[in-house]
Design a protein around this motif. Structure first.
Motif, PDB file in Angstrom:
ATOM      1  N   UNK A 120      47.222  40.343  48.380  1.00  0.00           N
ATOM      2  CA  UNK A 120      46.744  40.335  49.771  1.00  0.00           C
ATOM      3  C   UNK A 120      46.849  38.929  50.341  1.00  0.00           C
ATOM      4  N   UNK A 121      46.808  38.835  51.666  1.00  0.00           N
ATOM      5  CA  UNK A 121      46.818  37.555  52.367  1.00  0.00           C
ATOM      6  C   UNK A 121      45.575  37.520  53.255  1.00  0.00           C
ATOM      7  N   UNK A 225      45.114  32.528  52.915  1.00  0.00           N
ATOM      8  CA  UNK A 225      45.560  32.308  51.545  1.00  0.00           C
ATOM      9  C   UNK A 225      45.939  33.639  50.910  1.00  0.00           C
ATOM     10  N   UNK A 226      46.946  33.581  50.068  1.00  0.00           N
ATOM     11  CA  UNK A 226      47.210  34.740  49.230  1.00  0.00           C
ATOM     12  C   UNK A 226      46.107  34.842  48.192  1.00  0.00           C
ATOM     13  N   UNK A 227      45.731  36.054  47.865  1.00  0.00           N
ATOM     14  CA  UNK A 227      44.780  36.283  46.777  1.00  0.00           C
ATOM     15  C   UNK A 227      45.497  37.065  45.692  1.00  0.00           C
ATOM     16  N   UNK A 228      45.118  36.794  44.445  1.00  0.00           N
ATOM     17  CA  UNK A 228      45.848  37.433  43.364  1.00  0.00           C
ATOM     18  C   UNK A 228      45.019  37.706  42.134  1.00  0.00           C
ATOM     19  N   UNK A 265      45.260  46.540  56.588  1.00  0.00           N
ATOM     20  CA  UNK A 265      46.691  46.518  56.915  1.00  0.00           C
ATOM     21  C   UNK A 265      47.199  45.117  57.258  1.00  0.00           C
ATOM     22  N   UNK A 266      46.373  44.331  57.965  1.00  0.00           N
ATOM     23  CA  UNK A 266      46.816  42.998  58.379  1.00  0.00           C
ATOM     24  C   UNK A 266      46.931  42.031  57.206  1.00  0.00           C
TER      25      UNK A 266
END
Length: 271
Positions: A120-121, A225-228, A265-266
């Motif tokens: 996700x971002x 930020x990207x999350x991972x 969605x965003x």
């Protein structure tokens, strides 16, 4: 947690398919397959990402459902171990879990010790009570204010950096109130002990779903930020398995189903 455990044999067979063409599975991954489950370290206090459902007392939220979908793609069960946010990486390093799944931002400094599978971002903003007159364009505009943050988060780091910059300029610092949980920070805000909370825009939206009109954004989205899902670098086999499994969820539609369920969605990652 939400599905029956699969046998170690079934888990191994499914995961072997996902890993076809990748590096040979190592010792850590073998143990995960044999156990029939993958254990995530998670701070279960960050709605709507991941938190304890008060009725079932089980992990729920966007991240929790992502973890379940990824585990299912690996032929495994997902389990969550509740760890304070600032203790997530130390807990992973100590072997208390197989991976971190907890709205963890994929930052360069963290990439020095862990690998990420981004899913996700996510964006952040300054959050205030609905009747607050506070309106800011940048974090330095919080000069002289008390701001709550989750301890150990990137949000905390950003506010501290803004405060340090203000001090260099001879201006009043930001009083940074670091708390163990995002929910603690929101309570500090609602009781008037701080002027603002710096956190995820999705957190504000989710809280207002449960408590209409309680909070509002006092700034534009100041950072994304990207999350991972994070794994220790030495466990490259686990990282590869998670990456392959996540891509499978994107291909089979289970990722999109989770995104739509939580209206993310965003923030969704494109295949």
């Amino acid at each position: 947690m939400r599905s029956k455990y699969l046998s170690a044999f079934a888990a191994a067979a499914c995961l072997g398919t996902i890993l076809a063409g990748s590096a040979a599975a190592g010792e850590v991954l073998d143990k995960i397959k044999a156990s029939g489950k993958i254990v995530y370290c998670s701070d279960l206090s960050v709605p709507p990402f991941i938190y304890l459902d008060p009725k079932t007392v089980q992990a729920t939220g966007f991240d929790a459902d992502i973890g379940i979908a990824v585990a299912k793609a690996m032929g495994l069960e997902a389990q969550y171990k509740n760890i304070g946010f600032d203790g997530l990486i130390p807990a992973l390093q100590a072997g208390q879990c197989d991976a971190i799944l907890s709205a963890l931002f994929d930052k360069p400094a963290r990439r020095e010790v862990v690998d990420f599978v981004d899913y996700a971002n996510v964006g952040n903003a300054v959050i205030v009570k609905a009747d607050s007159p506070l309106s800011i364009a940048r974090l330095v505009d919080l000069s002289g204010k008390r701001v709550a943050v989750e301890r150990g988060s990137v949000n905390e780091q950003e506010v501290v950096e803004a405060s340090d910059e203000l001090v260099k300029q001879g201006k009043p610092k930001i009083s940074v109130v670091s708390l163990p949980k995002a929910t603690d920070a929101i309570q500090q805000l609602l009781t008037g002990l701080v002027d603002a909370f710096y956190g995820g825009t999705a957190t504000e939206a989710d809280y207002n779903k449960q408590n209409p009109g309680a909070l509002k954004l006092a700034s534009p989205q100041t950072s994304t930020f990207y999350t991972g899902i994070a794994t220790i670098k030495k466990d490259a086999d686990v990282h590869e398995a998670l990456d392959a499994a996540f891509k499978k969820t994107q291909a089979d539609g289970s990722y999109d189903a989770v995104v739509k369920k939580w209206s993310f969605e965003s923030m969704a990652m494109k295949p």
